[in-house]
Design a protein around this motif. Structure first.
Motif, PDB file in Angstrom:
ATOM      1  N   TYR A 424       9.776  -2.513   1.287  1.00  0.00           N
ATOM      2  CA  TYR A 424       8.342  -2.484   2.120  1.00  0.00           C
ATOM      3  C   TYR A 424       7.353  -3.700   1.951  1.00  0.00           C
ATOM      4  O   TYR A 424       6.890  -3.913   2.903  1.00  0.00           O
ATOM      5  CB  TYR A 424       7.117  -2.019   1.007  1.00  0.00           C
ATOM      6  CG  TYR A 424       7.573  -0.462   0.910  1.00  0.00           C
ATOM      7  CD1 TYR A 424       6.079   0.308   1.782  1.00  0.00           C
ATOM      8  CD2 TYR A 424       7.635   0.160  -0.128  1.00  0.00           C
ATOM      9  CE1 TYR A 424       6.493   1.817   2.040  1.00  0.00           C
ATOM     10  CE2 TYR A 424       8.676   1.494  -0.252  1.00  0.00           C
ATOM     11  CZ  TYR A 424       7.642   2.524   0.499  1.00  0.00           C
ATOM     12  OH  TYR A 424       7.049   4.056   0.806  1.00  0.00           O
ATOM     13  N   HIS A 471       7.559   9.535   4.003  1.00  0.00           N
ATOM     14  CA  HIS A 471       6.746   8.734   3.167  1.00  0.00           C
ATOM     15  C   HIS A 471       6.643   8.122   4.671  1.00  0.00           C
ATOM     16  O   HIS A 471       5.028   7.542   5.200  1.00  0.00           O
ATOM     17  CB  HIS A 471       6.752   8.304   2.355  1.00  0.00           C
ATOM     18  CG  HIS A 471       5.787   7.467   1.921  1.00  0.00           C
ATOM     19  ND1 HIS A 471       3.865   8.426   1.457  1.00  0.00           N
ATOM     20  CD2 HIS A 471       4.902   6.897   1.737  1.00  0.00           C
ATOM     21  CE1 HIS A 471       2.987   7.353   1.317  1.00  0.00           C
ATOM     22  NE2 HIS A 471       3.916   6.352   1.468  1.00  0.00           N
ATOM     23  N   LYS A 474       6.204   9.182   8.103  1.00  0.00           N
ATOM     24  CA  LYS A 474       5.213  10.156   8.295  1.00  0.00           C
ATOM     25  C   LYS A 474       2.985   8.877   8.574  1.00  0.00           C
ATOM     26  O   LYS A 474       2.378   9.358   9.224  1.00  0.00           O
ATOM     27  CB  LYS A 474       3.506  10.844   7.027  1.00  0.00           C
ATOM     28  CG  LYS A 474       2.825  11.100   6.811  1.00  0.00           C
ATOM     29  CD  LYS A 474       3.002  12.520   5.741  1.00  0.00           C
ATOM     30  CE  LYS A 474       1.175  13.180   5.963  1.00  0.00           C
ATOM     31  NZ  LYS A 474       1.046  13.937   5.128  1.00  0.00           N
ATOM     32  N   ILE A 475       3.597   7.550   7.664  1.00  0.00           N
ATOM     33  CA  ILE A 475       2.661   6.751   7.859  1.00  0.00           C
ATOM     34  C   ILE A 475       2.515   5.952   9.055  1.00  0.00           C
ATOM     35  O   ILE A 475       1.191   5.837   9.929  1.00  0.00           O
ATOM     36  CB  ILE A 475       2.130   5.642   6.153  1.00  0.00           C
ATOM     37  CG1 ILE A 475       2.096   6.750   5.185  1.00  0.00           C
ATOM     38  CG2 ILE A 475       1.202   4.917   6.894  1.00  0.00           C
ATOM     39  CD1 ILE A 475       0.593   6.953   4.588  1.00  0.00           C
ATOM     40  N   SER A 478      -0.156   7.824  11.783  1.00  0.00           N
ATOM     41  CA  SER A 478      -1.277   8.021  11.322  1.00  0.00           C
ATOM     42  C   SER A 478      -1.949   6.745  12.089  1.00  0.00           C
ATOM     43  O   SER A 478      -1.392   5.734  12.205  1.00  0.00           O
ATOM     44  CB  SER A 478      -1.375   7.360   9.770  1.00  0.00           C
ATOM     45  OG  SER A 478      -1.098   6.272   8.956  1.00  0.00           O
ATOM     46  N   ASP A 480      -4.582   5.349  10.690  1.00  0.00           N
ATOM     47  CA  ASP A 480      -4.504   4.294  10.383  1.00  0.00           C
ATOM     48  C   ASP A 480      -4.031   2.868  10.002  1.00  0.00           C
ATOM     49  O   ASP A 480      -3.946   1.503  10.027  1.00  0.00           O
ATOM     50  CB  ASP A 480      -4.687   3.997   8.721  1.00  0.00           C
ATOM     51  CG  ASP A 480      -5.774   5.004   7.898  1.00  0.00           C
ATOM     52  OD1 ASP A 480      -6.176   5.136   9.218  1.00  0.00           O
ATOM     53  OD2 ASP A 480      -5.607   5.837   7.589  1.00  0.00           O
ATOM     54  N   CYS A 481      -2.761   2.655  10.785  1.00  0.00           N
ATOM     55  CA  CYS A 481      -1.925   2.254  11.106  1.00  0.00           C
ATOM     56  C   CYS A 481      -1.495   0.757  11.987  1.00  0.00           C
ATOM     57  O   CYS A 481      -1.665  -0.064  12.090  1.00  0.00           O
ATOM     58  CB  CYS A 481      -0.161   2.617  11.411  1.00  0.00           C
ATOM     59  SG  CYS A 481       1.197   2.071  11.157  1.00  0.00           S
ATOM     60  N   HIS A 486      -3.584  -3.160   7.894  1.00  0.00           N
ATOM     61  CA  HIS A 486      -3.416  -2.271   6.651  1.00  0.00           C
ATOM     62  C   HIS A 486      -2.428  -2.148   6.285  1.00  0.00           C
ATOM     63  O   HIS A 486      -1.217  -2.605   7.221  1.00  0.00           O
ATOM     64  CB  HIS A 486      -3.237  -1.467   7.718  1.00  0.00           C
ATOM     65  CG  HIS A 486      -2.872   0.468   6.887  1.00  0.00           C
ATOM     66  ND1 HIS A 486      -1.603   1.085   7.070  1.00  0.00           N
ATOM     67  CD2 HIS A 486      -3.270   1.415   6.018  1.00  0.00           C
ATOM     68  CE1 HIS A 486      -1.470   1.710   5.986  1.00  0.00           C
ATOM     69  NE2 HIS A 486      -2.015   2.231   5.935  1.00  0.00           N
ATOM     70  N   ILE A 488       1.023  -0.639   4.585  1.00  0.00           N
ATOM     71  CA  ILE A 488       2.122   0.293   3.723  1.00  0.00           C
ATOM     72  C   ILE A 488       2.448   0.331   2.802  1.00  0.00           C
ATOM     73  O   ILE A 488       3.048  -0.623   2.111  1.00  0.00           O
ATOM     74  CB  ILE A 488       3.215   0.771   5.179  1.00  0.00           C
ATOM     75  CG1 ILE A 488       2.817   0.662   5.866  1.00  0.00           C
ATOM     76  CG2 ILE A 488       3.679   2.402   4.601  1.00  0.00           C
ATOM     77  CD1 ILE A 488       3.855   1.481   6.960  1.00  0.00           C
ATOM     78  N   ARG A 491       5.530   4.661  -2.103  1.00  0.00           N
ATOM     79  CA  ARG A 491       4.941   6.694  -2.780  1.00  0.00           C
ATOM     80  C   ARG A 491       5.435   5.995  -4.320  1.00  0.00           C
ATOM     81  O   ARG A 491       7.026   5.846  -4.527  1.00  0.00           O
ATOM     82  CB  ARG A 491       5.241   8.141  -1.963  1.00  0.00           C
ATOM     83  CG  ARG A 491       5.033   8.907  -2.817  1.00  0.00           C
ATOM     84  CD  ARG A 491       5.330  10.057  -1.955  1.00  0.00           C
ATOM     85  NE  ARG A 491       5.355  11.582  -2.413  1.00  0.00           N
ATOM     86  CZ  ARG A 491       5.218  12.157  -1.681  1.00  0.00           C
ATOM     87  NH1 ARG A 491       5.947  12.644  -0.190  1.00  0.00           N
ATOM     88  NH2 ARG A 491       5.063  13.872  -2.741  1.00  0.00           N
TER      89      ARG A 491
END
Length: 500
Positions: A424, A471, A474-475, A478, A480-481, A486, A488, A491
């Motif tokens: 991440y 996961h 999908k993010i 979105s 928000d990305c 922001h 990430i 999960r």
């Protein structure tokens, strides 16, 4: 600033300055006793220009080129003006006028002698003939194929001296010549401030030619004389060579202009080691201003601030901060190329007070006695800005850079859940760089790669790998990305509870 005189030596320069069809005008003769031709006027005008350079800019380097179908270096760069004058006496006319050949020769000579960083003054002396065929001025301005590399790769100021009568008989011809040279200036990448076109007013004569070259001399070679002021009572007349120019620069939404003051006022002194070598707008030599040959003995008996300042700065290894205009500063310092020759130099900074970052705001400098006693120098001052190399920025110059960053993310993904923090961290680094650059297609591409990896995972890989990749895909799709702040987050699953 070096000067190149580019002289047209085509056959048309051998025309008589006073046509035989005008019997009322008295016949003028050249210095060799011949009937006055255009080439004689050109030589006389250049000689007058050289005389002005010799008087006002003693350190100017001048070269003479003549062009026709080929370009010839008649006199190389030199301060020996007598040698250049002697070359003017042996000028002869060749064949056709090929200005492109002359400009190519000028560029080659300047690059060989001075490189690409020194501003140069080019004086084109011609009768205004456009010429025909390849390499002519007519060919250049009509967008025909040319061997010139445009624009000229170094800073240059161009003046054209057109030896063509400004009379009622040929007003259209002279106007056409001027428009042609304006087109040439545009193709060379020069602005109006860098160019000028000069013509002879009235009938052709030696006096009218001198007046035209006097205009060129006043434009490029005016003597700059000002006052060097130290404190309240010490002042002296100085000459600065080459003459400094006013500052003008176009920014995104404004134009910054500064006019140079005639007073060089010393504001303080500092160590040359603290100043180091800041970027400057121009460099100049400071000389004591002489009142003339008749007052030479009187000048030698009067104390001069230049000599006093040069001796003091050289012994103490210091320099002087000087103000030369509104929010415009420079530095005066001694300079020597060997143990015998030494001079006083002026380096002019760009306008503003923050041009030397390690010294700080120039108008906030104060006396060294106000500082606490310490062995260490107060410079360089500490900056509030964080160094850029501490933020590990993402740099994508080639396609391989993006590929390696994506592969690094996938390598960590295949080792989940053990490599969850590293996965991440690299993913958010990649995402933030893409959003900052507006490279939103990369987010969709990485999402597709994550989905493809889910279908290609071997059976012995942890189930958490497929869960996290789904996961992330999908993010990344979105809304928000698209926010640069922001982040990430992983999960939480039963497989990675102890690794987040």
């Amino acid at each position: 600033m070096p000067t190149v005189v580019l002289l047209d030596s085509s056959l048309s320069m051998a025309r008589l300055a006073i046509p035989k069809s005008d019997p009322n005008r008295p016949i003028e003769l050249s210095s060799t006793g011949e009937e006055l031709e255009l080439r004689h006027l050109a030589a006389h005008g250049i000689s007058h220009l050289v005389e002005q350079i010799e008087t006002n800019c003693k350190l100017e380097q001048v070269a003479l080129l003549q062009y026709s179908s080929h370009c010839e270096l008649t006199s190389p760069f030199s301060r020996d003006m007598d040698m250049l004058r002697s070359k003017l006496l042996s000028l002869s006319c060749q064949d056709k006028s090929s200005l492109e050949v002359g400009i190519k020769g000028f560029v080659g000579v300047v690059q060989e002698e001075w490189g690409l960083g020194i501003p140069v003054t080019l004086i084109i002396v011609t009768d205004g003939g456009l010429g025909y065929g390849p390499y002519s001025l007519y060919n250049i301005i009509h967008a025909n194929p040319t061997e010139l590399r445009l624009p000229i790769p170094f800073p240059v100021n161009v003046s054209v001296a057109c030896i063509n009568p400004d009379s009622e008989e040929n007003p259209e011809n002279l106007e056409k010549i001027q428009d042609s040279y304006k087109t040439l200036f545009y193709k060379l990448g020069l602005t109006e401030k860098q160019t000028s076109f000069h013509k002879i007013e009235g009938p052709l004569s030696l006096e009218a030619t001198e007046n035209m070259f006097a205009e060129i001399s006043s434009l490029h070679y005016n003597q700059w004389v000002g006052d060097l002021v130290v404190g309240d009572q010490m002042t002296s007349k100085i000459q600065v060579c080459p003459p400094p120019k006013s500052f003008s620069r176009a920014l995104d939404f404004s134009v910054v202009t500064r006019e140079l003051s005639k007073v060089v006022s010393v504001k303080g002194f500092m160590s040359q080691a603290d100043l180091s070598s800041p970027p400057v707008f121009s460099r100049h030599l400071i000389l004591p201003h002489s009142l003339g040959k008749e007052n030479k003995d009187e000048d030698s008996k009067v104390p001069n601030v230049c000599l006093f300042l040069h001796g003091g700065l050289k012994v103490e290894n210091m320099c002087a901060l000087v103000e030369i205009g509104e929010d415009w500063y420079g530095f005066v310092y001694p300079w020597s190329d060997n143990k015998k020759k030494s001079a006083l130099m002026l380096s002019i900074l760009e306008p503003g007070t923050q041009n030397v970052p390690w010294i700080g705001c120039l108008n906030r400098l104060g006396p060294a006695t106000d500082l606490n006693e310490t062995i260490n120098s107060p410079f360089p001052i500490k900056s509030d800005r964080k160094p850029s190399y501490s933020s590990s920025p993402v740099v994508w110059i080639k396609q391989t850079g993006i590929q390696s960053d994506i592969q690094k993310v996938l390598r960590h993904a295949r080792k989940l859940p053990e490599k969850t923090p590293q996965f991440y961290k690299e993913l958010n680094r990649l995402k933030r760089a893409a959003v900052c650059l507006g490279f939103y297609e990369l987010l969709e591409g990485v999402a597709q790669i994550c989905e493809r990896e889910c279908n290609l995972l071997p059976p012995n890989v942890s189930p958490d790998c497929a869960i996290q990749l789904t996961h992330v895909a999908k993010i990344l799709r979105s809304g928000d990305c698209y926010d640069v702040n922001h982040t990430i987050l992983p999960r939480v699953t039963n497989f990675n509870a102890g690794n987040i």
